[in-house]
Motif scaffolding. Structure first.
Motif, short mmCIF file in Angstrom:
data_model
loop_
_atom_site.label_atom_id
_atom_site.label_comp_id
_atom_site.label_asym_id
_atom_site.label_seq_id
_atom_site.Cartn_x
_atom_site.Cartn_y
_atom_site.Cartn_z
N SER A 82 -6.16 -17.72 7.21
CA SER A 82 -4.97 -17.52 7.71
C SER A 82 -4.08 -18.00 6.42
N GLY A 83 -3.23 -17.27 6.02
CA GLY A 83 -2.34 -17.02 5.09
C GLY A 83 -2.96 -17.25 3.56
N ASN A 84 -4.27 -17.37 3.63
CA ASN A 84 -4.86 -17.49 2.27
C ASN A 84 -5.52 -16.23 1.54
N VAL A 85 -5.54 -15.20 2.63
CA VAL A 85 -6.16 -13.81 2.26
C VAL A 85 -5.33 -12.81 1.97
N THR A 86 -5.33 -12.24 0.68
CA THR A 86 -4.69 -11.26 0.50
C THR A 86 -5.54 -9.66 0.43
N VAL A 87 -5.17 -8.75 0.94
CA VAL A 87 -5.76 -7.46 0.82
C VAL A 87 -5.08 -6.50 0.01
N GLU A 88 -5.71 -6.04 -1.21
CA GLU A 88 -5.24 -5.11 -2.21
C GLU A 88 -5.92 -3.69 -1.89
N THR A 89 -4.99 -2.66 -1.66
CA THR A 89 -5.74 -1.42 -1.35
C THR A 89 -4.99 -0.21 -2.22
N SER A 90 -5.92 0.48 -2.96
CA SER A 90 -5.56 1.49 -3.94
C SER A 90 -6.04 2.43 -3.81
N PHE A 91 -5.23 3.83 -3.91
CA PHE A 91 -5.77 5.13 -3.63
C PHE A 91 -5.49 5.78 -5.10
N TYR A 92 -6.63 6.67 -5.46
CA TYR A 92 -6.69 7.03 -6.97
C TYR A 92 -6.99 8.51 -6.68
N ASN A 93 -6.69 9.39 -7.69
CA ASN A 93 -7.08 10.69 -8.07
C ASN A 93 -7.86 10.41 -9.35
N LYS A 94 -8.93 10.56 -9.53
CA LYS A 94 -9.76 10.14 -10.47
C LYS A 94 -9.36 8.58 -10.94
N ASP A 95 -8.64 8.45 -12.13
CA ASP A 95 -8.50 7.00 -12.39
C ASP A 95 -6.85 6.86 -12.43
N VAL A 96 -6.17 7.98 -11.92
CA VAL A 96 -4.79 7.75 -11.81
C VAL A 96 -4.27 7.10 -10.40
N VAL A 97 -3.45 6.19 -10.51
CA VAL A 97 -3.10 5.49 -9.13
C VAL A 97 -2.14 6.63 -8.61
N LEU A 98 -2.46 6.74 -7.00
CA LEU A 98 -1.51 7.35 -6.46
C LEU A 98 -0.72 6.51 -5.64
N ALA A 99 -1.19 5.24 -5.10
CA ALA A 99 -0.57 4.31 -4.00
C ALA A 99 -1.28 3.20 -4.13
N ARG A 100 -0.49 2.03 -4.05
CA ARG A 100 -1.10 0.65 -3.96
C ARG A 100 -0.19 -0.28 -3.14
N SER A 101 -1.03 -1.09 -2.06
CA SER A 101 -0.37 -1.91 -1.39
C SER A 101 -1.07 -3.25 -1.23
N MET A 102 -0.40 -4.43 -0.96
CA MET A 102 -1.20 -5.73 -0.74
C MET A 102 -0.31 -6.31 0.41
N TRP A 103 -1.28 -7.07 1.13
CA TRP A 103 -0.88 -7.49 2.24
C TRP A 103 -1.70 -8.93 2.41
N ARG A 104 -0.81 -10.04 2.81
CA ARG A 104 -1.10 -11.30 3.10
C ARG A 104 -1.56 -11.36 4.77
N ILE A 105 -2.78 -11.78 5.10
CA ILE A 105 -3.18 -11.83 6.09
C ILE A 105 -3.09 -13.24 7.03
N PHE A 106 -2.39 -13.28 8.20
CA PHE A 106 -2.45 -14.44 8.95
C PHE A 106 -2.99 -14.16 10.47
N TYR A 107 -3.67 -15.17 10.98
CA TYR A 107 -4.37 -15.18 12.11
C TYR A 107 -3.57 -16.21 13.02
N ASP A 108 -3.45 -15.89 14.32
CA ASP A 108 -2.76 -16.55 15.52
C ASP A 108 -4.05 -17.73 15.88
#
Length: 93
Positions: free
Chosen positions: A67-93
């Motif tokens: 909790s609070g120590n994990v980040t998830v980075e998600t990237s979408f590509y068309n071949k090698d071109v980045v279309l979108a990228r997001s990063m989230w930090r995860i917290f657990y209750d």
């Protein structure tokens, strides 16, 4: 155990090689890496659906460590071109 997700999307443009890369970091150290390949996306398509099933590793760390120590980075590509990228930090209750 497994995680299932479905991504629904549309595209005005043709995408030759749509792919997704997801990296999971624990305190800035890469602990998991997933790569998914969708392929060709038709231009002006409106009802695209992409489902993935990710199997959990048998050794899962306790939520109090993650909790609070994990980040998830998600990237979408068309071949090698980045279309979108997001990063989230995860917290657990």
């Amino acid at each position: 155990k497994a995680i299932s997700r479905q991504i629904d999307f549309s595209s005005e443009n043709e995408i030759q090689e749509l792919r997704l890369e997801q990296n999971v970091f624990l305190r800035d150290h890469l602990i998991e890496e997933w790569k998914f390949f969708f392929g060709f996306v038709i231009p002006h398509s409106t009802n695209n659906s992409w489902q993935q099933v990710i199997m959990a590793a048998p050794e899962v760390l306790d939520a109090s460590i993650l909790s609070g120590n994990v980040t998830v980075e998600t990237s979408f590509y068309n071949k090698d071109v980045v279309l979108a990228r997001s990063m989230w930090r995860i917290f657990y209750d």
